[in-house]
Design an enzyme around this catalytic site. Sequence first.
Site, short mmCIF file in Angstrom:
data_model
loop_
_atom_site.label_atom_id
_atom_site.label_comp_id
_atom_site.label_asym_id
_atom_site.label_seq_id
_atom_site.Cartn_x
_atom_site.Cartn_y
_atom_site.Cartn_z
N TYR A 1 32.86 18.74 22.77
CA TYR A 1 32.85 17.45 23.46
C TYR A 1 33.51 16.39 22.60
O TYR A 1 33.79 16.61 21.43
CB TYR A 1 31.42 17.05 23.84
CG TYR A 1 30.54 16.57 22.70
CD1 TYR A 1 30.11 17.42 21.70
CD2 TYR A 1 30.14 15.23 22.63
CE1 TYR A 1 29.31 16.96 20.67
CE2 TYR A 1 29.33 14.77 21.60
CZ TYR A 1 28.92 15.63 20.63
OH TYR A 1 28.13 15.18 19.60
N ARG B 1 41.21 15.54 17.75
CA ARG B 1 40.02 16.27 17.29
C ARG B 1 39.51 17.21 18.38
O ARG B 1 39.09 18.34 18.09
CB ARG B 1 38.91 15.30 16.86
CG ARG B 1 37.73 16.03 16.24
CD ARG B 1 36.70 15.08 15.66
NE ARG B 1 36.09 14.26 16.70
CZ ARG B 1 35.28 13.23 16.45
NH1 ARG B 1 35.00 12.90 15.20
NH2 ARG B 1 34.76 12.53 17.44
N ARG C 1 26.24 36.53 33.11
CA ARG C 1 25.95 36.18 31.73
C ARG C 1 26.38 37.32 30.83
O ARG C 1 26.00 38.46 31.03
CB ARG C 1 24.45 35.94 31.54
CG ARG C 1 24.09 35.45 30.14
CD ARG C 1 22.58 35.37 29.98
NE ARG C 1 22.20 34.81 28.69
CZ ARG C 1 22.21 35.50 27.55
NH1 ARG C 1 22.58 36.77 27.52
NH2 ARG C 1 21.83 34.90 26.44
N LYS D 1 33.25 19.90 16.91
CA LYS D 1 32.31 19.06 17.67
C LYS D 1 31.77 19.84 18.87
O LYS D 1 32.22 19.67 20.00
CB LYS D 1 33.01 17.77 18.11
CG LYS D 1 32.06 16.64 18.50
CD LYS D 1 32.79 15.32 18.50
CE LYS D 1 31.98 14.19 19.10
NZ LYS D 1 30.79 13.83 18.32
N GLU E 1 25.45 14.31 6.43
CA GLU E 1 25.82 13.18 7.29
C GLU E 1 24.60 12.79 8.08
O GLU E 1 23.53 13.39 7.94
CB GLU E 1 27.00 13.57 8.21
CG GLU E 1 26.71 14.77 9.08
CD GLU E 1 27.92 15.27 9.89
OE1 GLU E 1 28.83 14.49 10.19
OE2 GLU E 1 27.92 16.47 10.24
N1 PDD Z 1 28.60 11.45 17.31
N2 PDD Z 1 28.90 13.24 12.55
C1 PDD Z 1 28.28 13.74 13.63
C2 PDD Z 1 27.37 14.90 13.45
C3 PDD Z 1 28.49 13.16 14.90
O1 PDD Z 1 27.88 13.67 15.97
C4 PDD Z 1 29.34 12.04 15.02
C5 PDD Z 1 29.63 11.39 16.36
C6 PDD Z 1 29.96 11.54 13.86
C7 PDD Z 1 30.92 10.36 13.89
O2 PDD Z 1 32.14 10.69 14.51
P1 PDD Z 1 32.98 9.59 15.29
O3 PDD Z 1 33.17 8.47 14.32
O4 PDD Z 1 34.24 10.26 15.62
O5 PDD Z 1 32.17 9.16 16.47
C8 PDD Z 1 29.74 12.17 12.64
C9 PDD Z 1 28.87 11.00 18.65
C10 PDD Z 1 29.08 9.53 18.74
C11 PDD Z 1 27.77 11.49 19.58
O6 PDD Z 1 27.45 12.65 19.51
O7 PDD Z 1 27.23 10.72 20.38
#
Ligand code: PDD
Length: 287
Positions: free
Chosen positions: A34, A53, A102, A150, A182
């Site tokens: 996503y 990304r 599945r 992601k 993070e």
């Molecule tokens: N989250 N690290 C993780 C684990 C994240 O899920 C996100 C973003 C970030 C920051 O990435 P960016 O600056 O590209 O948003 C770092 C999004 C906002 C979410 O899941 O809602």
Amino acid sequence: MTHRTVYVNGDYVAEQDAKVSVFDRGFLLADGVYEVSAVLDGKLIDFPAHMRRLRRSASELQIALTLDDGTLLAIHRELIRRNALEEGMVYLQLTRGSTGDRDFGYPEAETPPTLVLFTQAKALVESRSGREGIRVATQPDWRWARRDIKTVQLLYPSMAKMAAKAAGADDAWLVENGVVTEGASNNAWILTHEGVLVTRELSHAILPGITRAVVLEVAKALSLHVEARTFSVAEAQSAKECFVTSASSFVTPVIAIDDVKIGDGYPGKVSQQLREAYIVESRRRVM
Ligand code: PDD
């Protein structure tokens, strides 16, 4: 109650009429990726970087994404228009689709992926957390080993946020081998007493944040010294300032970690300066 218009595989439909197969691999196996792009004044922030990304996430998992950036931009804009979104986020969910059964094995290459987009309104500039900062609680980082992709596997970040809330905090910082990886949904930063801005180096351990990349540029333009390296919880707790970055929170000061106040316990000056500079820079980059 107004219903949103969402996008599902080529169609714009009312959210209550939107349909995805119960055999979709996103639902059965969390087999999907996503993106979250922020919207300011009805326009998208850093759209090309988010799409880069997205393509990387999809290609690491061999999920097909045939639509080009121009088409994806048109879909984002149409959803913003139809939902009259001024400020908030557009979520894009891409899964490996469904074969109507599945099975652990990936389906045939011709199985179309599922593409869903929806909007979510949120006050990004005038937010309480941006103004007052947030308290974080540390949690063990029990996610998988490819956090640079992601994926929609968000159960553990969700659990970590719930545990942090149960501990009286607003969000979680994830910790592995004594160092902060993070935040549960953002990148973590500290400012040392020597005035050095520190955020973890990119690797498979963290998501390469789009906001992180822009804040690095903004920090350099402000002549701040920046180091990309790991830091421990103890170093963060005794830092001058701490903050997090993400598309849905911009730059948000962190005022306590596990109930230990950061500095005087109020949002730091540099964090506030970076938040403002990031918003100015983002307004220049909208499309
Ligand atoms: N989250 N690290 C993780 C684990 C994240 O899920 C996100 C973003 C970030 C920051 O990435 P960016 O600056 O590209 O948003 C770092 C999004 C906002 C979410 O899941 O809602």
